[in-house]
Design a protein around this motif. Structure first.
Motif, mmCIF file in Angstrom:
data_model
loop_
_atom_site.group_PDB
_atom_site.id
_atom_site.type_symbol
_atom_site.label_atom_id
_atom_site.label_comp_id
_atom_site.label_asym_id
_atom_site.label_seq_id
_atom_site.Cartn_x
_atom_site.Cartn_y
_atom_site.Cartn_z
ATOM 1 N N UNK A 137 54.951 52.630 48.050
ATOM 2 C CA UNK A 137 54.803 51.444 48.883
ATOM 3 C C UNK A 137 53.329 51.048 48.992
ATOM 4 N N UNK A 138 52.443 51.922 48.495
ATOM 5 C CA UNK A 138 51.026 51.587 48.473
ATOM 6 C C UNK A 138 50.475 51.925 47.087
ATOM 7 N N UNK A 139 49.358 51.290 46.752
ATOM 8 C CA UNK A 139 48.771 51.575 45.443
ATOM 9 C C UNK A 139 47.257 51.632 45.539
ATOM 10 N N UNK A 140 46.679 52.508 44.736
ATOM 11 C CA UNK A 140 45.225 52.523 44.560
ATOM 12 C C UNK A 140 44.967 52.220 43.092
ATOM 13 N N UNK A 141 44.200 51.162 42.846
ATOM 14 C CA UNK A 141 43.898 50.780 41.473
ATOM 15 C C UNK A 141 42.507 51.307 41.137
ATOM 16 N N UNK A 142 42.456 52.191 40.160
ATOM 17 C CA UNK A 142 41.180 52.785 39.776
ATOM 18 C C UNK A 142 40.583 51.960 38.642
ATOM 19 N N UNK A 143 39.309 51.643 38.774
ATOM 20 C CA UNK A 143 38.643 50.955 37.673
ATOM 21 C C UNK A 143 37.195 51.409 37.587
ATOM 22 N N UNK A 144 36.569 51.097 36.479
ATOM 23 C CA UNK A 144 35.139 51.382 36.330
ATOM 24 C C UNK A 144 34.426 50.049 36.146
ATOM 25 N N UNK A 145 33.111 49.991 36.363
ATOM 26 C CA UNK A 145 32.417 48.702 36.241
ATOM 27 C C UNK A 145 32.207 48.298 34.782
ATOM 28 N N UNK A 146 33.294 48.189 34.044
ATOM 29 C CA UNK A 146 33.207 47.749 32.650
ATOM 30 C C UNK A 146 34.210 46.630 32.472
#
Lengths: 274, 296
Positions: A137-146
């Motif tokens: 019901x929740x999400x964490x979107x992981x990204x890098x500064x690219x």
């Protein structure tokens, strides 16, 4: 008890989903929560390695859905923290071994006796992603500064936003290098947030300690001195509802920078006196 | 030839070495073993001819590895003369091990403990026959999983699987020799499973993340890094053998052992020297023997 099911996803591979899952899971458990980590990367499992639990796995999520064992039997307790357990992915099968309904069912069952269920999502937007997101019901979107990671994160956020079950999604910016941002060689945190139009839940600085911690199977949140560990602990506190300021990564200046600061400050003081 | 005995000895058999450099290479790799520390090294040199300076450099090597040269056993007159000039004891090696009566040790274990006394007792022919088949060193080690511990940290620890494994499986004894064997000449990679109603023999490595499940024995002529389950239907006689046993989990019949968290496996096995290892079930625990001797 009704636990929160949070999926950790990214679209792009190699941005740190599994590292993030292991660290946030460990940090939440250290703070006294009952946590289950689910590895949904069937066929390419890694979460067990990062936690140093590979040698303890007897049953996997595939054994659970195929009825070879009960869910409880497949949960591997962490070495250090009894609050944390892992539901490992099978290495010898593929994503089609589990369906969305089955994952949803597992999450529902785990919700009953746990505070947090973190689902480590595989890279991509195919079956593996659909499975991982199914029970959350929740999400964490992981990204890098690219640019490439941001493009993929944007795609994922679009998919998450289209799902009614996902009540909230937050952005975690990983592998940030303040010295590169200072020289304009890396996108700044503000740039990324503006590009993706998504709330931040954490900024994790690049930390070489991650490499050895990954190889040793000991999450970096267990290292009190590590800045990345501190950043992950802060993310866990934010998930628990606390207001925690973001780490000021600019402070982490090199020696010359510090000397420069010192002289500037002294000159200002002298000028003020005159 | 002098009569005499050496206590706390450690026999190193170099009689198969073809030349001096090979001899020194083998010796140094054996002296690296923790078992050889602070022991009186007894060298079996066979008929290799060594001059005084060569022998002196061997002595220096042993000294540098925290050992002490106990005696040498040689068939060469030149070596014998050189040793006598250096006042190194020359004798015929015989193994005499005192075994505590309550501990019914196997021959392998006896060699493990290696309290070797050498004498020139000619009646001891029987023991002489038990000398390893292709020996570099006459040592064998019990690594253990829940059983005997030699070097402090054991490589494997038994897993408590109560409440995890179903206990419906009945253990039985069966000779794996009566089962068919699957012979494979390949590398088994992560995610690959080989399951067979018989014995599995692999010429090649079984990488971490792979699984081997056999009704009988599992033998890997290479490095075993994945999971191996021998006697999967409950055969307590089944064994797991490998040139290097690095399995993340070892399972025999209904007993599971996991690799100890403190045991570090190198990223890459740099050495080409292997001491074959075999895992067997003994007294409800999985015991690992490093051995140079063939199973009876």
């Amino acid at each position: 008890m009704s636990g929160r099911v949070i999926v950790i996803t990214s679209g792009k591979g190699g941005v740190g989903k599994t590292t993030t899952s292991a660290n946030i899971g460990t940090a939440l458990a250290k703070a006294g929560n009952k946590v289950v980590l689910i590895d949904t990367d069937i066929g390419l499992r890694n979460l067990d390695l990062l936690l140093g639990l590979e040698n303890r796995i007897v049953y996997t999520i595939v054994d659970v859905v195929e009825g070879r064992c009960k869910l409880k039997q497949a949960l591997v307790k962490d070495k250090k923290n009894p609050n944390l357990s892992l539901l490992a992915a099978a290495q010898t099968r593929d994503k089609s071994a589990v369906s969305e309904e089955q994952l949803k069912d597992i999450c529902e069952k785990l919700k009953k006796d746990n505070d947090f269920i973190l689902v480590d999502c595989p890279a991509g937007i195919e079956q593996g992603f659909q499975n991982a997101v199914a029970g959350a019901s929740e999400a964490i979107v992981v990204t890098t500064p690219e640019m490439s990671a941001i493009r993929d994160a944007d795609r994922i956020i679009g998919l998450l936003a289209a799902r009614e079950e996902i009540e909230s999604y937050k952005l975690l910016l990983n592998r940030v290098r303040p010295n590169l941002i200072a020289t304009n060689d890396m996108m700044s945190v503000e740039d990324v947030v503006e590009l993706l139009a998504c709330d931040l839940i954490g900024i994790i600085p690049e930390d070489t300690g991650i490499i050895s911690s990954t190889n040793k199977g000991d999450p970096i949140v267990n290292d009190e001195k590590s800045l990345a560990g501190q950043a992950y602990r802060n993310v866990a506190r934010r998930i628990m509802g606390e207001e925690v300021e973001f780490l000021n990564l600019e402070e982490d200046k090199n020696f010359i920078g510090k000397i420069k600061d010192f002289f500037e400050k002294t000159i200002k003081e002298i000028k003020a006196k005159i | 030839m002098d009569n005499g005995s050496v206590e706390n000895g450690f026999i190193v058999d170099l009689s198969n070495a073809k030349n001096t450099s090979q001899l020194i290479y083998e010796l140094s790799s054996i002296l690296d073993l923790p078992e050889a520390r602070n022991k009186k090294i007894c060298l079996k040199l066979g008929d290799t001819d060594l001059n005084q300076s060569q022998l002196l450099s061997i002595k220096a090597l042993i000294d540098s590895m925290q050992g002490e040269i106990g005696l040498i056993d040689t068939a060469s007159a030149q070596t014998k003369a050189a040793a006598e000039n250096l006042s190194i004891l020359v004798s015929e090696l015989k193994n005499e091990v005192e075994v505590e009566p309550e501990h019914q040790a196997t021959q392998e274990e006896i060699d493990t403990v290696l309290g070797i006394v050498t004498t020139v007792d000619e009646n001891n022919e029987e023991k002489q026959e038990n000398i390893p088949l292709t020996p570099i060193a006459d040592f064998s080690e019990v690594a253990e999983a829940g059983g005997l511990i030699l070097n402090g940290d054991s490589k494997y620890v038994m897993m408590d699987t109560t409440g995890i494994l179903p206990d419906e499986q009945k253990n039985h004894e069966e000779n794996p020799e009566s089962l068919p064997t699957l012979y494979l000449n390949r590398t088994l990679r992560s995610g690959q499973t080989i399951s067979y109603e018989g014995n599995i023999f692999i010429v090649g490595d079984a990488h971490p993340g792979s699984e081997l499940i056999a009704k009988g024995d599992i033998t890997v002529w290479g490095i075993l890094g994945g999971i191996a389950h021998a006697g999967a239907h409950g055969n307590v006689n089944a064994k797991v053998r490998a040139l290097k046993l690095n399995a993340i989990q070892l399972r025999i019949a209904g007993l599971y052992a996991r690799r100890n968290d403190t045991y570090n496996v190198p990223y890459v096995q740099k050495s080409n020297e292997f001491t074959p290892e075999v895992a067997v079930l003994e007294n409800n625990s999985i015991v690992i023997y490093k051995k140079l001797r063939r199973d009876e």
